[in-house]
Design an enzyme around this catalytic site. Structure first.
Site, PDB file in Angstrom:
ATOM      1  N   CYS A 120     -19.070  -4.107  10.016  1.00 12.00           N
ATOM      2  CA  CYS A 120     -18.553  -2.873  10.617  1.00 12.00           C
ATOM      3  C   CYS A 120     -19.270  -1.711   9.957  1.00 12.00           C
ATOM      4  O   CYS A 120     -19.935  -1.885   8.930  1.00 12.00           O
ATOM      5  CB  CYS A 120     -17.049  -2.758  10.375  1.00 12.00           C
ATOM      6  SG  CYS A 120     -16.247  -1.542  11.461  1.00 12.00           S
ATOM      7  N   CYS A 122     -17.522   1.436   9.438  1.00 11.00           N
ATOM      8  CA  CYS A 122     -16.614   2.505   8.982  1.00 11.00           C
ATOM      9  C   CYS A 122     -16.629   2.729   7.476  1.00 11.00           C
ATOM     10  O   CYS A 122     -16.393   3.845   7.020  1.00 11.00           O
ATOM     11  CB  CYS A 122     -15.193   2.288   9.491  1.00 11.00           C
ATOM     12  SG  CYS A 122     -14.425   0.773   8.897  1.00 11.00           S
ATOM     13  N   CYS A 130     -16.357   3.486  13.308  1.00  9.68           N
ATOM     14  CA  CYS A 130     -16.936   2.139  13.228  1.00  9.68           C
ATOM     15  C   CYS A 130     -18.265   2.024  13.962  1.00  9.68           C
ATOM     16  O   CYS A 130     -18.739   0.918  14.229  1.00  9.68           O
ATOM     17  CB  CYS A 130     -15.937   1.117  13.771  1.00  9.68           C
ATOM     18  SG  CYS A 130     -14.360   1.161  12.898  1.00  9.68           S
ATOM     19  N   LYS A 195      -8.163  -6.883  18.283  1.00 12.09           N
ATOM     20  CA  LYS A 195      -7.848  -6.001  17.150  1.00 12.09           C
ATOM     21  C   LYS A 195      -7.241  -4.722  17.708  1.00 12.09           C
ATOM     22  O   LYS A 195      -7.892  -3.980  18.454  1.00 12.09           O
ATOM     23  CB  LYS A 195      -9.112  -5.689  16.359  1.00 12.09           C
ATOM     24  CG  LYS A 195      -8.867  -4.692  15.242  1.00 12.09           C
ATOM     25  CD  LYS A 195     -10.106  -4.474  14.390  1.00 12.09           C
ATOM     26  CE  LYS A 195      -9.855  -3.433  13.327  1.00 12.09           C
ATOM     27  NZ  LYS A 195     -11.046  -3.174  12.520  1.00 12.09           N
ATOM     28  N   ARG A 205      -7.344   1.610   4.639  1.00 12.44           N
ATOM     29  CA  ARG A 205      -8.285   2.741   4.736  1.00 12.44           C
ATOM     30  C   ARG A 205      -8.328   3.515   3.425  1.00 12.44           C
ATOM     31  O   ARG A 205      -9.353   4.074   3.058  1.00 12.44           O
ATOM     32  CB  ARG A 205      -7.913   3.619   5.927  1.00 12.44           C
ATOM     33  CG  ARG A 205      -8.191   2.867   7.223  1.00 12.44           C
ATOM     34  CD  ARG A 205      -7.885   3.666   8.457  1.00 12.44           C
ATOM     35  NE  ARG A 205      -7.990   2.796   9.635  1.00 12.44           N
ATOM     36  CZ  ARG A 205      -7.622   3.149  10.844  1.00 12.44           C
ATOM     37  NH1 ARG A 205      -7.137   4.353  11.064  1.00 12.44           N
ATOM     38  NH2 ARG A 205      -7.750   2.295  11.845  1.00 12.44           N
ATOM     39  N   ARG A 217      -9.240   5.781  16.355  1.00  6.68           N
ATOM     40  CA  ARG A 217     -10.030   4.646  16.842  1.00  6.68           C
ATOM     41  C   ARG A 217      -9.571   4.149  18.217  1.00  6.68           C
ATOM     42  O   ARG A 217      -9.839   3.017  18.597  1.00  6.68           O
ATOM     43  CB  ARG A 217      -9.946   3.490  15.842  1.00  6.68           C
ATOM     44  CG  ARG A 217     -10.355   3.834  14.411  1.00  6.68           C
ATOM     45  CD  ARG A 217     -10.925   2.621  13.711  1.00  6.68           C
ATOM     46  NE  ARG A 217     -10.877   2.659  12.271  1.00  6.68           N
ATOM     47  CZ  ARG A 217     -11.660   3.427  11.496  1.00  6.68           C
ATOM     48  NH1 ARG A 217     -12.537   4.243  12.039  1.00  6.68           N
ATOM     49  NH2 ARG A 217     -11.547   3.355  10.179  1.00  6.68           N
ATOM     50  N   LYS A 248      -5.214  -9.378  15.326  1.00  5.30           N
ATOM     51  CA  LYS A 248      -4.994  -8.491  14.187  1.00  5.30           C
ATOM     52  C   LYS A 248      -4.310  -7.210  14.635  1.00  5.30           C
ATOM     53  O   LYS A 248      -4.769  -6.640  15.626  1.00  5.30           O
ATOM     54  CB  LYS A 248      -6.354  -8.167  13.566  1.00  5.30           C
ATOM     55  CG  LYS A 248      -6.288  -7.192  12.428  1.00  5.30           C
ATOM     56  CD  LYS A 248      -7.672  -6.794  11.975  1.00  5.30           C
ATOM     57  CE  LYS A 248      -7.527  -5.648  10.984  1.00  5.30           C
ATOM     58  NZ  LYS A 248      -8.767  -5.048  10.655  1.00  5.30           N
ATOM     59  N   SER A 274      -3.098  -4.924   5.711  1.00  7.52           N
ATOM     60  CA  SER A 274      -2.652  -4.201   4.512  1.00  7.52           C
ATOM     61  C   SER A 274      -1.244  -3.627   4.644  1.00  7.52           C
ATOM     62  O   SER A 274      -0.443  -3.730   3.718  1.00  7.52           O
ATOM     63  CB  SER A 274      -3.656  -3.090   4.196  1.00  7.52           C
ATOM     64  OG  SER A 274      -3.802  -2.213   5.309  1.00  7.52           O
ATOM     65  N   TYR A 313      -3.587 -10.829   1.948  1.00  8.82           N
ATOM     66  CA  TYR A 313      -3.611 -10.379   0.559  1.00  8.82           C
ATOM     67  C   TYR A 313      -2.584 -11.137  -0.276  1.00  8.82           C
ATOM     68  O   TYR A 313      -2.615 -11.067  -1.494  1.00  8.82           O
ATOM     69  CB  TYR A 313      -3.342  -8.868   0.500  1.00  8.82           C
ATOM     70  CG  TYR A 313      -4.301  -8.094   1.378  1.00  8.82           C
ATOM     71  CD1 TYR A 313      -5.586  -7.801   0.949  1.00  8.82           C
ATOM     72  CD2 TYR A 313      -3.933  -7.709   2.674  1.00  8.82           C
ATOM     73  CE1 TYR A 313      -6.478  -7.119   1.765  1.00  8.82           C
ATOM     74  CE2 TYR A 313      -4.811  -7.026   3.508  1.00  8.82           C
ATOM     75  CZ  TYR A 313      -6.083  -6.741   3.045  1.00  8.82           C
ATOM     76  OH  TYR A 313      -6.966  -6.084   3.864  1.00  8.82           O
TER      77      TYR A 313
HETATM   78  C1  PBG Z   1     -12.765  -2.239   9.681  1.00 11.99           C
HETATM   79  C2  PBG Z   1     -11.594  -3.016   9.218  1.00 11.99           C
HETATM   80  C3  PBG Z   1     -10.300  -2.541   9.050  1.00 11.99           C
HETATM   81  C4  PBG Z   1      -9.546  -3.617   8.588  1.00 11.99           C
HETATM   82  C5  PBG Z   1     -10.392  -4.703   8.497  1.00 11.99           C
HETATM   83  N1  PBG Z   1     -11.663  -4.314   8.902  1.00 11.99           N
HETATM   84  C6  PBG Z   1      -9.751  -1.188   9.171  1.00 11.99           C
HETATM   85  C7  PBG Z   1      -9.741  -0.437  10.428  1.00 11.99           C
HETATM   86  O1  PBG Z   1     -10.051  -0.943  11.507  1.00 11.99           O
HETATM   87  O2  PBG Z   1      -9.434   0.755  10.319  1.00 11.99           O
HETATM   88  C8  PBG Z   1      -8.081  -3.548   8.296  1.00 11.99           C
HETATM   89  C9  PBG Z   1      -7.569  -4.530   7.342  1.00 11.99           C
HETATM   90  C10 PBG Z   1      -6.238  -4.232   6.780  1.00 11.99           C
HETATM   91  O3  PBG Z   1      -5.543  -3.251   7.133  1.00 11.99           O
HETATM   92  O4  PBG Z   1      -5.839  -5.025   5.921  1.00 11.99           O
HETATM   93  N2  PBG Z   1     -13.880  -2.433   8.894  1.00 11.99           N
END
Ligand code: PBG
Length: 324
Positions: A120, A122, A130, A195, A205, A217, A248, A274, A313
């Site tokens: 990605c 970002c 992204c 996603k 983030r 996004r 996701k 997260s 995690y």
């Molecule tokens: C983008 C990416 C994200 C996550 C994994 N890959 C963040 C987003 O799309 O803003 C989120 C993972 C998480 O919240 O644990 N590179």
């Protein structure tokens, strides 16, 4: 037959009976553990928004990798936090980039651990989106070229799987072609297929320093009300050559996982993101509920919904509990 002949409680009477009839069981081999690696760190740094999760310096990665492997967890997914960001995310392509070096470090220390990489832009762009920005929006096709180069550079460093998380249209196909053309037909693609544009990414983030500096996004990540569209996204990615497809976040989208399980014959991954993690950790810290029971219930629900692979995690802690 029914009551009084049928008494479902008979099968719940003892721990051993409950284990015998359990329809879903967790194992450390279900998990992938996410690792954050930051360029220029000298020691590990706790992530305030994610209690128990750290940003790691390159030098600690070998030890971390061996720890994950010894717990029976088959792999990690890497997120790089680079020192330099620009509009094109060019530090994501460098041979000496943070993720490229991390892959080599882990493969040196623990060659059998599966190394997956988040593909990605970002984390590498100064605007935090992204992809490449043209006229205030992310330019899909201009972004594809950079993603394909990033995937090849991760494969060159030794990644086993690349995992595009950008949600651009057509990225799986172009990444697959680029890998094949570069001699990496053995490197797999785990696509972040469904996603969603989710508030549950908030703590990530903060951890990865990847919040968009303007807008959001919504023009590329999926809209939460949609389910049929998720199945369409997954089918496109499988047609384009994805080896593993992902839903996701996990918990608010277990219905999507269950429908994907019924619809597709392919390995399905769920990302227990997260915000889902921090919610559980903070509730436990406040004494509102028992952490072990919360974590095991959450992870079991994801598996029961149909996930073959759970990115979480909680993986280290859960693997430790499962061994006891
Ligand atoms: C983008 C990416 C994200 C996550 C994994 N890959 C963040 C987003 O799309 O803003 C989120 C993972 C998480 O919240 O644990 N590179």
């Amino acid at each position: 037959m029914s009551f009084p002949e049928d008494r479902p409680r008979r099968l719940r009477r003892t721990e051993a009976i409950r284990r015998l009839v359990a329809e879903t069981t967790l194992s450390p081999s279900d998990f992938i553990y996410p690792l954050f690696v930051a360029e220029g760190l000298s020691e590990s740094q706790p992530i305030a928004s994610m209690p128990g999760v750290n940003r790691w310096p390159l030098v600690d990665l070998g030890k971390q990798a061996r720890h994950v492997y010894e717990l029976g967890i088959p792999g990690v997914i890497l997120f790089g936090i680079p020192r330099d960001k620009d509009a094109e995310g060019s530090s994501s392509l460098a041979t000496e980039g943070i993720v490229q070096r991390s892959i080599r470090e882990i493969k040196d220390a623990c060659p059998d651990l599966i190394v997956m990489t988040d593909v990605c832009l970002c984390e590498y762009t100064d605007h935090g989106h992204c992809g490449i920005i043209h006229d205030g929006d992310v330019d899909n096709d201009a972004t594809l070229e950079v993603l394909a180069q990033q995937a090849v550079s991760h494969a060159t460093a030794g990644a086993d799987f690349v995992a595009p998380s950008d949600m651009m249209d057509g990225r799986v196909g172009i990444i697959r072609d680029s890998l094949d053309e570069s001699g990496f037909d053995h490197v797999g693609v785990m696509a972040y297929s469904a996603k969603y544009c989710s508030a549950f990414y908030g703590p990530f983030r903060d951890a990865a320093d990847s919040a968009p500096q303007f807008g959001d996004r919504r023009t590329y990540q999926m809209d939460p009300p949609n389910a049929e569209e998720a199945l369409r996204e997954i089918s496109f990615d499988l047609d384009e050559g994805a080896d593993i497809v992902m839903v996701k976040p996990a918990l608010p989208y277990l219905d999507i996982m269950a429908r994907a399980r019924q619809t597709f014959v392919a390995p399905l991954a769920a990302y227990n993101v997260s915000g889902e993690y921090s919610m559980v950790k903070l509730a436990a810290e406040k004494g509102l509920a028992d952490e072990k029971r919360l974590v095991m219930e959450v992870l079991t629900s994801i598996k029961r919904a149909g996930a073959d692979i759970i990115i979480s995690y909680h993986a280290l802690q859960a693997a430790e509990w499962l061994r006891q």
